[in-house]
Design a protein around this motif. Structure first.
Motif, PDB file in Angstrom:
ATOM      1  N   HIS A 140      19.409  51.088  59.723  1.00 39.97           N
ATOM      2  CA  HIS A 140      18.037  50.686  60.065  1.00 39.97           C
ATOM      3  C   HIS A 140      17.884  50.333  61.545  1.00 39.97           C
ATOM      4  CE1 HIS A 140      16.496  50.525  55.903  1.00 39.97           C
ATOM      5  NE2 HIS A 140      17.732  50.187  55.586  1.00 39.97           N
ATOM      6  N   ARG A 141      18.954  50.378  62.316  1.00 38.68           N
ATOM      7  CA  ARG A 141      18.875  50.057  63.746  1.00 38.68           C
ATOM      8  C   ARG A 141      18.218  51.193  64.515  1.00 38.68           C
ATOM      9  NH1 ARG A 141      23.096  47.086  65.902  1.00 38.68           N
ATOM     10  NH2 ARG A 141      22.233  47.649  67.921  1.00 38.68           N
ATOM     11  N   ASP A 142      17.454  50.835  65.530  1.00 35.50           N
ATOM     12  CA  ASP A 142      16.866  51.841  66.415  1.00 35.50           C
ATOM     13  C   ASP A 142      17.994  52.505  67.201  1.00 35.50           C
ATOM     14  OD1 ASP A 142      15.570  53.227  68.542  1.00 35.50           O
ATOM     15  OD2 ASP A 142      13.824  51.947  68.302  1.00 35.50           O
ATOM     16  N   ILE A 143      18.050  53.824  67.158  1.00 39.03           N
ATOM     17  CA  ILE A 143      19.150  54.556  67.790  1.00 39.03           C
ATOM     18  C   ILE A 143      19.205  54.297  69.287  1.00 39.03           C
ATOM     19  CG2 ILE A 143      19.998  56.896  68.284  1.00 39.03           C
ATOM     20  CD1 ILE A 143      18.818  57.702  65.551  1.00 39.03           C
ATOM     21  N   ALA A 144      18.057  54.090  69.911  1.00 39.20           N
ATOM     22  CA  ALA A 144      18.026  53.873  71.351  1.00 39.20           C
ATOM     23  C   ALA A 144      18.699  52.570  71.759  1.00 39.20           C
ATOM     24  CB  ALA A 144      16.580  53.884  71.855  1.00 39.20           C
ATOM     25  N   THR A 145      18.877  51.628  70.837  1.00 39.18           N
ATOM     26  CA  THR A 145      19.477  50.331  71.164  1.00 39.18           C
ATOM     27  C   THR A 145      20.978  50.276  70.866  1.00 39.18           C
ATOM     28  OG1 THR A 145      19.041  49.404  68.949  1.00 39.18           O
ATOM     29  CG2 THR A 145      17.282  49.239  70.600  1.00 39.18           C
ATOM     30  N   LEU A 146      21.580  51.339  70.348  1.00 35.61           N
ATOM     31  CA  LEU A 146      22.982  51.318  69.957  1.00 35.61           C
ATOM     32  C   LEU A 146      23.882  51.548  71.161  1.00 35.61           C
ATOM     33  CD1 LEU A 146      22.852  53.459  66.680  1.00 35.61           C
ATOM     34  CD2 LEU A 146      22.587  50.987  66.931  1.00 35.61           C
ATOM     35  N   ASP A 147      25.067  50.907  71.138  1.00 32.74           N
ATOM     36  CA  ASP A 147      26.049  51.174  72.182  1.00 32.74           C
ATOM     37  C   ASP A 147      26.898  52.374  71.783  1.00 32.74           C
ATOM     38  OD1 ASP A 147      27.973  50.292  70.340  1.00 32.74           O
ATOM     39  OD2 ASP A 147      27.955  48.256  71.117  1.00 32.74           O
ATOM     40  N   GLN A 207      32.498  45.213  50.734  1.00 32.70           N
ATOM     41  CA  GLN A 207      31.125  44.746  50.783  1.00 32.70           C
ATOM     42  C   GLN A 207      30.686  44.490  52.221  1.00 32.70           C
ATOM     43  OE1 GLN A 207      30.776  41.389  48.196  1.00 32.70           O
ATOM     44  NE2 GLN A 207      31.155  42.565  46.333  1.00 32.70           N
ATOM     45  N   VAL A 208      31.598  43.932  53.035  1.00 33.06           N
ATOM     46  CA  VAL A 208      31.265  43.691  54.441  1.00 33.06           C
ATOM     47  C   VAL A 208      31.012  45.015  55.150  1.00 33.06           C
ATOM     48  CG1 VAL A 208      32.169  42.866  56.637  1.00 33.06           C
ATOM     49  CG2 VAL A 208      32.480  41.496  54.579  1.00 33.06           C
ATOM     50  N   ALA A 209      31.885  46.017  54.902  1.00 30.71           N
ATOM     51  CA  ALA A 209      31.721  47.319  55.540  1.00 30.71           C
ATOM     52  C   ALA A 209      30.429  47.987  55.097  1.00 30.71           C
ATOM     53  CB  ALA A 209      32.921  48.214  55.217  1.00 30.71           C
ATOM     54  N   ALA A 210      30.133  47.914  53.789  1.00 31.95           N
ATOM     55  CA  ALA A 210      28.908  48.522  53.283  1.00 31.95           C
ATOM     56  C   ALA A 210      27.680  47.830  53.855  1.00 31.95           C
ATOM     57  CB  ALA A 210      28.893  48.466  51.757  1.00 31.95           C
ATOM     58  N   SER A 211      27.729  46.512  53.962  1.00 34.92           N
ATOM     59  CA  SER A 211      26.597  45.772  54.514  1.00 34.92           C
ATOM     60  C   SER A 211      26.368  46.132  55.972  1.00 34.92           C
ATOM     61  CB  SER A 211      26.842  44.265  54.373  1.00 34.92           C
ATOM     62  OG  SER A 211      25.801  43.528  54.981  1.00 34.92           O
ATOM     63  N   ASP A 212      27.452  46.272  56.742  1.00 33.45           N
ATOM     64  CA  ASP A 212      27.319  46.622  58.148  1.00 33.45           C
ATOM     65  C   ASP A 212      26.750  48.030  58.310  1.00 33.45           C
ATOM     66  OD1 ASP A 212      28.203  45.862  61.061  1.00 33.45           O
ATOM     67  OD2 ASP A 212      28.873  47.922  60.747  1.00 33.45           O
ATOM     68  N   ALA A 213      27.205  48.955  57.453  1.00 33.60           N
ATOM     69  CA  ALA A 213      26.682  50.313  57.513  1.00 33.60           C
ATOM     70  C   ALA A 213      25.194  50.334  57.173  1.00 33.60           C
ATOM     71  CB  ALA A 213      27.461  51.217  56.561  1.00 33.60           C
ATOM     72  N   ALA A 227       7.970  58.111  61.296  1.00 34.76           N
ATOM     73  CA  ALA A 227       8.866  57.566  62.309  1.00 34.76           C
ATOM     74  C   ALA A 227      10.177  58.340  62.326  1.00 34.76           C
ATOM     75  CB  ALA A 227       9.124  56.084  62.041  1.00 34.76           C
ATOM     76  N   GLY A 228      10.881  58.274  63.462  1.00 33.06           N
ATOM     77  CA  GLY A 228      12.169  58.963  63.575  1.00 33.06           C
ATOM     78  C   GLY A 228      13.103  58.238  64.516  1.00 33.06           C
ATOM     79  N   HIS A 229      13.259  56.925  64.296  1.00 31.71           N
ATOM     80  CA  HIS A 229      14.028  56.105  65.220  1.00 31.71           C
ATOM     81  C   HIS A 229      15.369  55.653  64.660  1.00 31.71           C
ATOM     82  CE1 HIS A 229      12.116  53.379  62.467  1.00 31.71           C
ATOM     83  NE2 HIS A 229      12.834  52.363  62.902  1.00 31.71           N
ATOM     84  N   SER A 230      15.629  55.887  63.381  1.00 22.75           N
ATOM     85  CA  SER A 230      16.844  55.382  62.750  1.00 22.75           C
ATOM     86  C   SER A 230      17.291  56.350  61.661  1.00 22.75           C
ATOM     87  CB  SER A 230      16.601  53.999  62.143  1.00 22.75           C
ATOM     88  OG  SER A 230      15.668  54.078  61.072  1.00 22.75           O
ATOM     89  N   LEU A 231      18.500  56.117  61.158  1.00 22.57           N
ATOM     90  CA  LEU A 231      19.009  56.966  60.086  1.00 22.57           C
ATOM     91  C   LEU A 231      18.158  56.802  58.822  1.00 22.57           C
ATOM     92  CD1 LEU A 231      21.324  58.953  59.471  1.00 22.57           C
ATOM     93  CD2 LEU A 231      22.591  57.029  58.513  1.00 22.57           C
ATOM     94  N   ALA A 232      17.712  55.582  58.540  1.00 21.42           N
ATOM     95  CA  ALA A 232      16.838  55.368  57.388  1.00 21.42           C
ATOM     96  C   ALA A 232      15.527  56.118  57.546  1.00 21.42           C
ATOM     97  CB  ALA A 232      16.579  53.872  57.203  1.00 21.42           C
ATOM     98  N   ARG A 282      29.911  55.550  65.228  1.00 24.15           N
ATOM     99  CA  ARG A 282      29.939  55.210  63.797  1.00 24.15           C
ATOM    100  C   ARG A 282      28.726  55.794  63.084  1.00 24.15           C
ATOM    101  NH1 ARG A 282      30.031  49.067  63.643  1.00 24.15           N
ATOM    102  NH2 ARG A 282      29.869  49.468  61.423  1.00 24.15           N
ATOM    103  N   LEU A 283      27.576  55.775  63.748  1.00 24.65           N
ATOM    104  CA  LEU A 283      26.376  56.332  63.143  1.00 24.65           C
ATOM    105  C   LEU A 283      26.521  57.838  62.931  1.00 24.65           C
ATOM    106  CD1 LEU A 283      23.420  55.693  62.246  1.00 24.65           C
ATOM    107  CD2 LEU A 283      22.717  56.426  64.528  1.00 24.65           C
ATOM    108  N   ALA A 284      27.188  58.519  63.879  1.00 21.23           N
ATOM    109  CA  ALA A 284      27.374  59.966  63.745  1.00 21.23           C
ATOM    110  C   ALA A 284      28.119  60.312  62.461  1.00 21.23           C
ATOM    111  CB  ALA A 284      28.123  60.504  64.969  1.00 21.23           C
ATOM    112  N   ALA A 285      29.056  59.446  62.073  1.00 19.00           N
ATOM    113  CA  ALA A 285      29.809  59.697  60.848  1.00 19.00           C
ATOM    114  C   ALA A 285      28.934  59.554  59.608  1.00 19.00           C
ATOM    115  CB  ALA A 285      30.996  58.747  60.759  1.00 19.00           C
ATOM    116  N   LEU A 286      27.841  58.782  59.698  1.00 22.23           N
ATOM    117  CA  LEU A 286      26.975  58.563  58.545  1.00 22.23           C
ATOM    118  C   LEU A 286      26.028  59.736  58.283  1.00 22.23           C
ATOM    119  CD1 LEU A 286      26.001  54.800  59.064  1.00 22.23           C
ATOM    120  CD2 LEU A 286      27.806  55.743  57.613  1.00 22.23           C
TER     121      LEU A 286
END
Length: 372
Positions: free
Chosen positions: A130-137, A119-125, A355-360, A143-147
């Protein structure tokens, strides 16, 4: 950064190209030219020590002082961790969110504990989606690439001109008569035909200018997923227009991105959307590639050229295409207004502005394309 002189292991070319891809995924403007310069530099200084590789990459892959901190972070994740003795690495892996619980006897924890971890892993994913890709480290981008593998694009459909046999539909007079004659004029079941559907062509135009560099890796991954559904043409638009369809047809995503990077000569350059769109329409659009297609433009709308020219070319594009979709990463920001000259000139001729800023947001883009 303290670096030892330990040798860098693995196949050199694969390792160095993977490092360049990881930097691009982290947000650095690593172009194909810089990657080639980096390979030549490491060949000149040799890969006998990590410090030599570090300095070669820092001198060739970083464009400004602001890039150094992120470069150090990716270099540490890529080279300074313990590497496997065989095979090649593709991307630095993020540490696990939480270790699975173990009981006092060394066995695995109960089902409730394992469920909590999942549940923790699913919640984090879900948060990452929904995170803006430009703000990711760098680790979050990996990790996002795997999604992206979870995206399921569906091509838009159109009604075919040909009719196929069916239990319902219009009466097929010729087939009904043929069946009657084969039975010496005896009544037979009436044959019917209906028009089936087929995939409608999708054309993707990806802005690769400097203002879009933070989203370039993710957008190329998205276009690769869309291309996997078939009937798709991909082009990059910056100071030039480059056809990326052959690269996007490669099955492996990382290989497709590397091939695209080697093909595009104007990564992180200027933005001349009007001139680029005119060149695209003159060479490919009016020859039939765009006619009846769903055209998707991935751009923030920053135009260094003539905005009026962009508006004129959008009129041409709208007249040829079945539907025009504009995907702007900044539209997902709170309070965003399309006041840029290029965006303001193009928007009246766009059917869908998303919009096109996140995976969602990318999932919403796929829905818009499927329903076009």
């Amino acid at each position: 950064m303290q670096l030892s002189d330990a040798p860098v292991r693995h196949q050199p070319d694969e390792l160095l190209l993977g490092f360049a891809r990881a930097l691009r995924a982290a947000g650095l403007p690593v172009t194909a030219d810089r990657t080639q310069t980096f390979l030549r530099a490491t060949a000149a200084v040799g890969m006998n020590g990590r410090r030599a590789t570090y300095l070669a990459g820092r001198a060739t892959l970083c464009g400004s002082q602001e890039d150094l901190a992120l470069y150090d972070q990716v270099f540490s994740a890529w080279f300074l961790e313990d590497a496997p003795t065989t095979g090649s690495r593709t991307r630095p892996q993020a540490p696990p969110l939480q270790q699975a619980p173990f009981d006092a006897d060394g066995g695995e924890g109960d089902e409730a504990g394992e469920s909590d971890v999942l549940q923790v892993a699913a919640s984090d994913a879900e948060v990452l989606r929904h995170r803006d890709i430009a703000t990711l480290d760098a680790a979050e981008r990996a990790r996002l690439a795997a999604l992206f593998g979870g995206l399921r694009p569906t091509p838009p459909r159109r009604v075919s001109y040909r009719r196929t046999p069916s239990r319902r539909g219009v009466v097929d007079t010729h087939e009904t008569l043929r069946r009657t004659l084969t039975r010496m004029g005896e009544p037979v079941e009436i044959a019917r035909r209906h028009r089936s559907t087929r995939a409608r062509r999708t054309v993707l135009l990806v802005d690769v200018s400097g203002s879009m560099s933070s989203y370039a890796d993710a957008l190329l991954r998205l276009t690769h997923r869309i291309s996997s559904a078939g009937a798709t043409e991909v082009f990059s638009v910056g100071t030039r227009v480059t056809r990326l369809t052959p690269a996007m047809r490669l099955h492996d995503t990382d290989r497709a991105l590397v091939a695209a990077g080697e093909t595009v000569p104007d990564w992180s350059g200027g933005t001349r959307l009007g001139e680029g769109l005119k060149f695209f329409l003159d060479r490919w659009g009016q020859r039939g590639l765009v006619r009846g297609a769903v055209v998707v433009v991935f751009s923030d709308g920053w135009e260094r050229g003539d905005a009026r020219l962009l508006g004129e070319q959008m009129v041409r594009l709208r007249r040829l295409a079945h539907r025009v979709v504009w995907v702007n990463p900044h539209k997902g920001a709170e309070g965003y207004q399309p006041v840029q000259l290029g965006m303001a000139a193009a928007l009246p001729h766009v059917d869908d502005f998303v919009a096109g800023h996140s995976l969602a947001a990318f999932e919403e883009v796929l829905e818009v394309i499927a329903g076009a």
